[in-house]
Scaffold this active site. Structure first.
Site, PDB file in Angstrom:
ATOM      1  NE  ARG A   1      -3.651  -0.110   2.685  1.00 36.08           N
ATOM      2  CZ  ARG A   1      -4.274  -0.481   3.816  1.00 36.08           C
ATOM      3  NH1 ARG A   1      -4.051   0.163   4.933  1.00 36.08           N
ATOM      4  NH2 ARG A   1      -5.120  -1.502   3.812  1.00 36.08           N
TER       5      ARG A   1
ATOM      6  NE  ARG B   1      -3.013   1.733   9.650  1.00 32.15           N
ATOM      7  CZ  ARG B   1      -3.532   0.549   9.375  1.00 32.15           C
ATOM      8  NH1 ARG B   1      -4.428   0.417   8.412  1.00 32.15           N
ATOM      9  NH2 ARG B   1      -3.171  -0.508  10.057  1.00 32.15           N
TER      10      ARG B   1
ATOM     11  CE  LYS C   1      -6.415  -0.747  11.232  1.00 33.03           C
ATOM     12  NZ  LYS C   1      -7.419  -1.323  10.302  1.00 33.03           N
TER      13      LYS C   1
ATOM     14  CE  LYS D   1      -7.689   3.324   9.224  1.00 38.41           C
ATOM     15  NZ  LYS D   1      -8.716   2.521   8.569  1.00 38.41           N
TER      16      LYS D   1
ATOM     17  CB  CYS E   1     -13.762  -3.293   1.294  1.00 36.73           C
ATOM     18  SG  CYS E   1     -14.498  -4.912   1.559  1.00 36.73           S
TER      19      CYS E   1
ATOM     20  CB  CYS F   1      -9.396  -9.139   2.231  1.00 41.32           C
ATOM     21  SG  CYS F   1      -9.528  -8.669   3.969  1.00 41.32           S
TER      22      CYS F   1
ATOM     23  CB  CYS G   1     -15.440  -8.998   7.114  1.00 41.39           C
ATOM     24  SG  CYS G   1     -14.183  -7.805   7.598  1.00 41.39           S
TER      25      CYS G   1
ATOM     26  CB  CYS H   1     -12.238  -1.690   4.521  1.00 38.21           C
ATOM     27  SG  CYS H   1     -11.278  -2.637   5.711  1.00 38.21           S
TER      28      CYS H   1
END
Ligand code: SRM
Ligand code: SF4
Length: 577
Positions: free
Chosen positions: A87, A156, A226, A228, A447, A453, A492, A496
């Site tokens: 990424r 991120r 994470k 953001k 996503c 994934c 899921c 995302c």
């Protein structure tokens, strides 16, 4: 549930909560080195478990094509064909044609021949083999982008409105995105050592000293989870600011950004079986001037670093700290770390969400074109040649490229006289112009999910186009085809594609079955609620149809589909159905 959230807590003998296993991996990693170097020197196709956690900070995930898993013969164990997702971090989604071409080259030469525009204005390559990882990182760095901190427990990719308007506002928010990104970037030299330097030459780059010297903001265990960050304008919340751990909403007076209302504690991931987890929209905290913005962001990161939960990765995001301790406590901690009191938020808030698709004037004599890429996936097949179209456009016009949080592209700095030529390239490659796409398709995102994934339960980007085919016909029949509402699908519950604040959210729950959420809003300021659970993929539109019909006949004024569902609430909607 991700691999790392499944890790059991270990270590520590006193009464302090036990740290999660990932904390120990970070702690002993020597600033994200672990044994990645020695693993890179072997012929093995994959890395060991501990390094997988560290690789994320470097911008890559070990995956396998789930459709290629083979039976392992007598052993009965499944045999995986490992490859890597890589990424790139692209603040505000701003890049040039050369950088896009470099990514297209990489996906063709060492990737799986497709490229994905992400929901955070980034780019993802899939299918990179371990032996090609360093080449991949080097080529991305050679074009002046990086994968460092695209994933991992750090700040991120920082989002901001990518539109190239020559006003005083966009450049200000885009510069703040770059400044925040730079300031909150990890300082460890391990990235350089592992991916850019000659591996054989070997030793660790001299970077002695304490945590405060090597990683002044993060320390050696980085953040609990994470983190953001996004920046929005009041009339343009295209970055979905309230879903971020940290958000800045520009406060504009007389055409100038005079500061930002800071919001904290947004995040969407949820584990349905764990009641302690939930999606949450950020809470408004305080006003900051442009000069204070980076310093206050650092203070917020440090508060999360020191107080975020390191014993339970399921609850380690800032949103749980804000939820549990309250906004006044968080603000007080931030002011302490920042070293001065902050002013209260002004009344300014987000009031519109623009997707920047189609032709628009930049205000400097040039124009840009917002090109809708369905679910952000760029590929070439017999019917549609996204990559060829992009290559031709990049070579012909050398436009500046900007990526949107709705997985699409802006071609910028174009001469208005080039419009017909650009459109003819798009048409010649079998692709629809933005103007030819239905509203429901244009405002939908999905996503990655299958087959790469590792957390996907259902299909997402490969299934949504089919759902939209059916939905757009029904909406046309009902005369609702001009309505603007968001449809967001994920494979899921991790969220995302941000389904939990969309007008319609389709969340993969069990094989081939989805939880249907309604009642969110295109503006991104309200969470949706569950309308029906375990709906088979092929029944999604049929299940929503009674709601579309009643919306058509009973809506009040110009209220949107999401507003209508929220006004009625679950019980009335179920009664209608
Ligand atoms: Fe995500 C994990 C893809 C945006 C919440 N996300 C993943 C992983 C890395 C799966 C994994 O852990 O093994 C996915 C890689 C799939 C693949 O094969 O490529 C993945 N996330 C994506 C992208 C590519 C979706 C897309 O199709 O665009 C987005 C990359 C953005 C970027 O460029 O940085 C992406 N992920 C998001 C968003 C949306 C956003 O940030 O605006 C969210 C919801 C917001 C949030 O963070 O709360 C999101 N991803 C998650 C979560 C749940 C986190 C949580 O707090 O519970 C996971 C799982 C985890 O972290 O354990 C996850
Ligand atoms: Fe994977 Fe989609 Fe789940 Fe994200 S939401 S973890 S991309 S299946």
């Amino acid at each position: 549930m991700s691999e790392d959230t499944r890790e059991s807590a270990t270590s520590q003998t006193n009464n302090e909560p036990k740290l999660s296993a990932v904390e120990l991996i970070k702690d002993t990693s020597r600033y994200l080195r672990g044994s990645i170097r020695s693993e890179l020197l072997t012929d093995s196709t994959h890395f060991g478990k501990e390094d997988l956690q560290l690789l994320k900070f470097h911008g890559t995930y070990q995956q396998d094509d789930r459709e290629q898993r083979k039976s392992g013969g007598d052993s009965g164990k499944s045999e995986k064909e490992y490859s890597f997702m890589v990424r790139s971090r692209i603040p505000a989604g701003i890049m040039n044609a050369e950088q896009l071409l470099a990514h297209l080259d990489l996906c063709d030469t060492i990737g799986n021949t497709t490229l994905k525009i992400t929901t955070r204005q980034g780019l993802q390559l899939h299918g990179i083999l371990k032996q090609d990882l360093r080449e991949c990182m080097q080529k991305i760095n050679n074009c002046m982008l990086t994968t460092l901190a695209a994933c991992g427990d750090v700040n991120r990719n920082t989002m901001a409105c990518p539109a190239p308007y020559a006003d005083n506002l966009r450049p200000a928010v885009q510069k703040l995105a770059q400044d925040l990104s730079d300031h909150l970037s990890p300082q460890t030299k391990s990235y350089y050592e592992l991916w850019l330097k000659d591996l054989a030459s070997g030793e660790e780059t001299l970077q002695g000293g304490s945590d405060q010297i090597v990683e002044p903001i993060y320390g050696k265990t980085y953040l609990p989870r994470k983190f953001k960050t996004a920046i929005a304008l009041a009339d343009d919340n295209c970055t979905d600011v309230y879903t971020n751990c940290l958000g800045f909403i520009a406060v504009v007076r007389d055409g100038q950004v005079i500061g930002y209302n800071v919001v904290v504690g947004g995040g969407l991931g949820v584990t349905p079986s764990a009641k302690k987890t939930f999606p949450r929209l950020a809470t408004r905290m305080a006003f900051v001037t442009p000069e204070q913005a980076v310093g206050v962001a650092e203070a917020i990161v440090k508060v999360q670093r020191d107080h975020g939960y390191r014993d339970d990765r399921k609850r380690a995001r800032l949103k749980y700290l804000v939820h549990d301790r309250g906004i006044d406590w968080i603000r007080h901690q931030v002011e302490e770390v920042y070293g001065s009191k902050l002013k209260d938020c002004t009344a300014d808030d987000v009031v519109e969400h623009r997707d920047h698709m189609g032709w628009d004037d930049q205000g400097d004599g040039r124009c840009f074109y917002g090109f809708n890429v369905e679910n952000g996936r760029l590929y070439d097949d017999q019917n549609r040649a996204w990559k060829k179209a992009l290559r031709e456009i990049c070579e012909e016009f050398e436009p500046e490229i900007r990526l949107t949080a709705h997985q699409s592209i802006l071609f910028c700095n174009l001469d208005p006289k080039d419009k017909p030529k650009l459109e003819s390239i798009i048409k010649r490659r079998g692709l629809p112009l933005t103007e030819e796409i239905s509203n429901v398709r244009r405002w939908s995102i999905a996503c990655v999910a299958m087959p790469t994934c590792g957390l996907a339960i259902t299909e997402s980007e490969r299934a949504l186009p089919g759902v939209i085919d059916v939905m757009e016909k029904k909406l046309l029949e009902l005369g609702l085809d001009k309505e603007l509402f968001t449809v967001r699908m994920t494979g899921c519950p991790n969220g995302c594609a941000r389904p939990y604040n969309a007008d319609i959210g389709l969340v993969g729950k069990a094989k081939g079955k989805y939880t249907l959420y309604v009642g969110g809003t295109r503006l991104g300021t309200r969470l949706a609620f569950i309308y029906k659970d375990l709906v088979p993929l092929e029944s999604i539109t049929e299940t929503l149809l009674p709601l579309f019909e009643s919306f058509k006949s009973q809506r009040e004024g110009k209220e949107s589909f999401g507003d209508y569902c929220a006004r009625l609430g679950l019980e009335k909607l179920l009664a209608i159905a």
